[in-house]
Motif scaffolding. Structure first.
Motif, mmCIF file in Angstrom:
data_model
loop_
_atom_site.group_PDB
_atom_site.id
_atom_site.type_symbol
_atom_site.label_atom_id
_atom_site.label_comp_id
_atom_site.label_asym_id
_atom_site.label_seq_id
_atom_site.Cartn_x
_atom_site.Cartn_y
_atom_site.Cartn_z
ATOM 1 N N ASP A 155 0.857 -1.188 0.000
ATOM 2 C CA ASP A 155 0.000 0.000 0.000
ATOM 3 C C ASP A 155 0.893 1.239 0.000
ATOM 4 O O ASP A 155 1.127 1.876 1.032
ATOM 5 C CB ASP A 155 -0.922 -0.017 1.216
ATOM 6 C CG ASP A 155 -2.060 0.995 1.094
ATOM 7 O OD1 ASP A 155 -1.919 1.944 0.309
ATOM 8 O OD2 ASP A 155 -3.076 0.824 1.792
ATOM 9 N N TYR A 157 0.499 4.270 -1.197
ATOM 10 C CA TYR A 157 -0.143 5.531 -0.803
ATOM 11 C C TYR A 157 -0.190 5.661 0.723
ATOM 12 O O TYR A 157 0.174 6.699 1.280
ATOM 13 C CB TYR A 157 -1.555 5.596 -1.388
ATOM 14 C CG TYR A 157 -2.307 6.865 -1.042
ATOM 15 C CD1 TYR A 157 -1.993 8.080 -1.661
ATOM 16 C CD2 TYR A 157 -3.320 6.854 -0.084
ATOM 17 C CE1 TYR A 157 -2.670 9.250 -1.335
ATOM 18 C CE2 TYR A 157 -4.003 8.013 0.256
ATOM 19 C CZ TYR A 157 -3.677 9.210 -0.380
ATOM 20 O OH TYR A 157 -4.347 10.365 -0.052
ATOM 21 N N GLN A 158 -0.609 4.601 1.396
ATOM 22 C CA GLN A 158 -0.671 4.620 2.857
ATOM 23 C C GLN A 158 0.724 4.761 3.457
ATOM 24 O O GLN A 158 0.899 5.406 4.497
ATOM 25 C CB GLN A 158 -1.347 3.353 3.375
ATOM 26 C CG GLN A 158 -1.579 3.314 4.872
ATOM 27 C CD GLN A 158 -2.506 4.414 5.361
ATOM 28 O OE1 GLN A 158 -3.348 4.899 4.600
ATOM 29 N NE2 GLN A 158 -2.366 4.814 6.607
ATOM 30 N N ILE A 161 1.537 8.368 3.522
ATOM 31 C CA ILE A 161 0.765 9.024 4.592
ATOM 32 C C ILE A 161 1.429 8.791 5.947
ATOM 33 O O ILE A 161 1.637 9.729 6.731
ATOM 34 C CB ILE A 161 -0.683 8.489 4.612
ATOM 35 C CG1 ILE A 161 -1.456 9.029 3.402
ATOM 36 C CG2 ILE A 161 -1.387 8.866 5.906
ATOM 37 C CD1 ILE A 161 -2.867 8.483 3.286
ATOM 38 N N LEU A 190 2.978 6.461 -5.782
ATOM 39 C CA LEU A 190 1.905 6.817 -4.854
ATOM 40 C C LEU A 190 2.441 7.154 -3.467
ATOM 41 O O LEU A 190 1.726 7.750 -2.652
ATOM 42 C CB LEU A 190 0.893 5.674 -4.755
ATOM 43 C CG LEU A 190 0.071 5.392 -6.018
ATOM 44 C CD1 LEU A 190 -0.758 4.127 -5.830
ATOM 45 C CD2 LEU A 190 -0.831 6.578 -6.341
ATOM 46 N N ARG A 191 3.692 6.793 -3.192
ATOM 47 C CA ARG A 191 4.289 7.149 -1.908
ATOM 48 C C ARG A 191 4.349 8.667 -1.765
ATOM 49 O O ARG A 191 4.058 9.220 -0.705
ATOM 50 C CB ARG A 191 5.694 6.537 -1.789
ATOM 51 C CG ARG A 191 5.684 5.023 -1.835
ATOM 52 C CD ARG A 191 7.078 4.414 -1.987
ATOM 53 N NE ARG A 191 6.952 3.011 -2.344
ATOM 54 C CZ ARG A 191 7.966 2.208 -2.642
ATOM 55 N NH1 ARG A 191 9.213 2.678 -2.617
ATOM 56 N NH2 ARG A 191 7.752 0.940 -2.964
ATOM 57 N N THR A 193 2.388 10.789 -3.417
ATOM 58 C CA THR A 193 1.020 11.304 -3.373
ATOM 59 C C THR A 193 0.479 11.300 -1.947
ATOM 60 O O THR A 193 -0.102 12.286 -1.472
ATOM 61 C CB THR A 193 0.096 10.468 -4.279
ATOM 62 O OG1 THR A 193 0.645 10.406 -5.596
ATOM 63 C CG2 THR A 193 -1.299 11.069 -4.347
ATOM 64 N N GLY A 194 0.673 10.191 -1.239
ATOM 65 C CA GLY A 194 0.236 10.115 0.150
ATOM 66 C C GLY A 194 0.955 11.117 1.025
ATOM 67 O O GLY A 194 0.352 11.791 1.880
ATOM 68 N N ASP A 197 -0.326 14.689 0.220
ATOM 69 C CA ASP A 197 -1.677 14.943 0.724
ATOM 70 C C ASP A 197 -1.664 15.293 2.209
ATOM 71 O O ASP A 197 -2.401 16.186 2.654
ATOM 72 C CB ASP A 197 -2.566 13.725 0.476
ATOM 73 C CG ASP A 197 -2.951 13.567 -0.997
ATOM 74 O OD1 ASP A 197 -2.658 14.497 -1.780
ATOM 75 O OD2 ASP A 197 -3.528 12.520 -1.349
ATOM 76 N N VAL A 198 -0.841 14.603 2.992
ATOM 77 C CA VAL A 198 -0.748 14.907 4.417
ATOM 78 C C VAL A 198 -0.135 16.288 4.633
ATOM 79 O O VAL A 198 -0.636 17.089 5.449
ATOM 80 C CB VAL A 198 0.078 13.833 5.161
ATOM 81 C CG1 VAL A 198 0.384 14.276 6.590
ATOM 82 C CG2 VAL A 198 -0.654 12.507 5.159
#
Length: 326
Positions: A155, A157-158, A161, A190-191, A193-194, A197-198
């Motif tokens: 995961d 993205y997570q 985050i 996606l790393r 992106t997460g 976003d934070v």
């Protein structure tokens, strides 16, 4: 080196009889089997398992295409995949492409021509996307080939985050992310992106710098890291997209007398063995490599058994706290 004919001559039987015994085809008396086995032992004859596999309907070989065998992350992928393949009665054929299009295509075509049970694709270049039929026994790691080719990933993205939230929690107020190579078509992007976003949600200033594909292979990130530190001296927290970059960041900080973790906190991604060998030990996002490789091998076996293969598997990640952020 002894041949099948040598074994047949020593046993007093035909080459066909020896071949039938090796491939477990047709009736061979116990006495004849014993004679052939004794001849093989005396001649130190080793059957060509790859050739035998090709002669059977179901191959016992799995192909693995990786961009590098020297990179510690892919070394772990190779080790885990080989072990899980062996545990399930398969052997691994390893191909390293160095992100070269010609090599990737040649390796893929070679594996298909030799009718391997399946191919695990751990390269993210996209060179093979147009070459792979939708019904091919291919499992892709961290990269979408097509909607019908199964993928396995962590995961990402997570993970981004978690890294950003933890750096902020530890008091960082100006963050940076060093990407492995955003040009590669990989879920690893996606790393960021997460992470982004934070930072935007919490109002934390942040930047991203992108390493090149060449640096990904050579693992020489010093130029990118030094440029980041020169141009952004107020940065106090760095999230690196892999543990090798994180280790390089810590080394660069030491040379500049920037104390880690007192003045700079560093988080990596993957949780390779380097994290505990390095000083200070590296806080990282643990990617479940063991489970990824196990699932990849299982999916190949499902293909072979004409069973349904999950099209997209995303496995959870966890934060491993070590000295580089404490």
């Amino acid at each position: 080196m002894s041949t099948l004919k040598d074994v047949a001559d020593r046993s007093g039987v035909t080459i066909t009889t020896v071949s039938r015994m090796l491939n477990n085809r047709g009736y061979i008396s116990a006495k004849t089997k014993k004679t052939i086995q004794q001849a093989m032992k005396e001649l130190n004859y080793q059957p060509n398992e790859f050739a035998r596999s090709l002669s059977k309907k179901n191959s016992t070989f799995i192909g693995l295409i990786v961009p590098s065998a020297s990179n510690m992350f892919f070394s772990k992928i190779i080790d885990c995949t080989e072990r899980h393949a062996q545990e399930n009665g398969y052997k691994l054929l390893l191909c390293t492409s160095n992100h070269e299009e010609k090599k990737e295509i040649e390796y893929f075509n070679m594996l298909r021509a030799n009718k391997v049970a399946g191919i695990i694709l751990a390269s993210h270049t996209g060179f093979l996307d147009a070459q792979i039929p939708d019904d091919a026994p291919v499992i892709s790691f961290d990269h979408t080939v097509s909607a019908k080719i199964p993928t396995i990933c962590s995961d990402n993205y997570q993970g981004g985050i978690i890294a950003a939230q933890y750096l902020i929690k530890r008091g960082c107020r100006k963050l940076a992310h060093i990407s492995g190579s955003a040009k590669l078509n990989s879920f690893a992007n996606l790393r960021y992106t997460g992470f982004k976003d934070v930072c935007e949600k919490e109002g934390i200033p942040h930047i991203v710098v992108d390493a090149s594909e060449e640096q990904f292979i050579s693992m020489k990130y010093e130029g990118t890291i030094n440029s980041l530190l020169d141009n952004n001296p107020e940065t106090d927290g760095i999230f690196a997209s892999n543990d090798i970059i994180a280790a390089k960041v810590i080394t660069a900080c030491k040379k500049r007398n920037i104390r880690v973790p007192e003045q700079m906190k560093v988080i990596g991604y993957d949780d390779i063995d380097l994290c505990t060998l390095f000083t200070p030990s590296i806080t990282t996002i643990h990617q479940p490599i063991e489970e990824i490789c196990s699932q990849a091998v299982k999916n190949v076996i499902l293909f072979c058994e004409n069973k349904i293969v999950p099209t997209n598997i995303t496995l959870p990640v966890t934060l491993i706290e070590r000295e580089s952020t404490k």
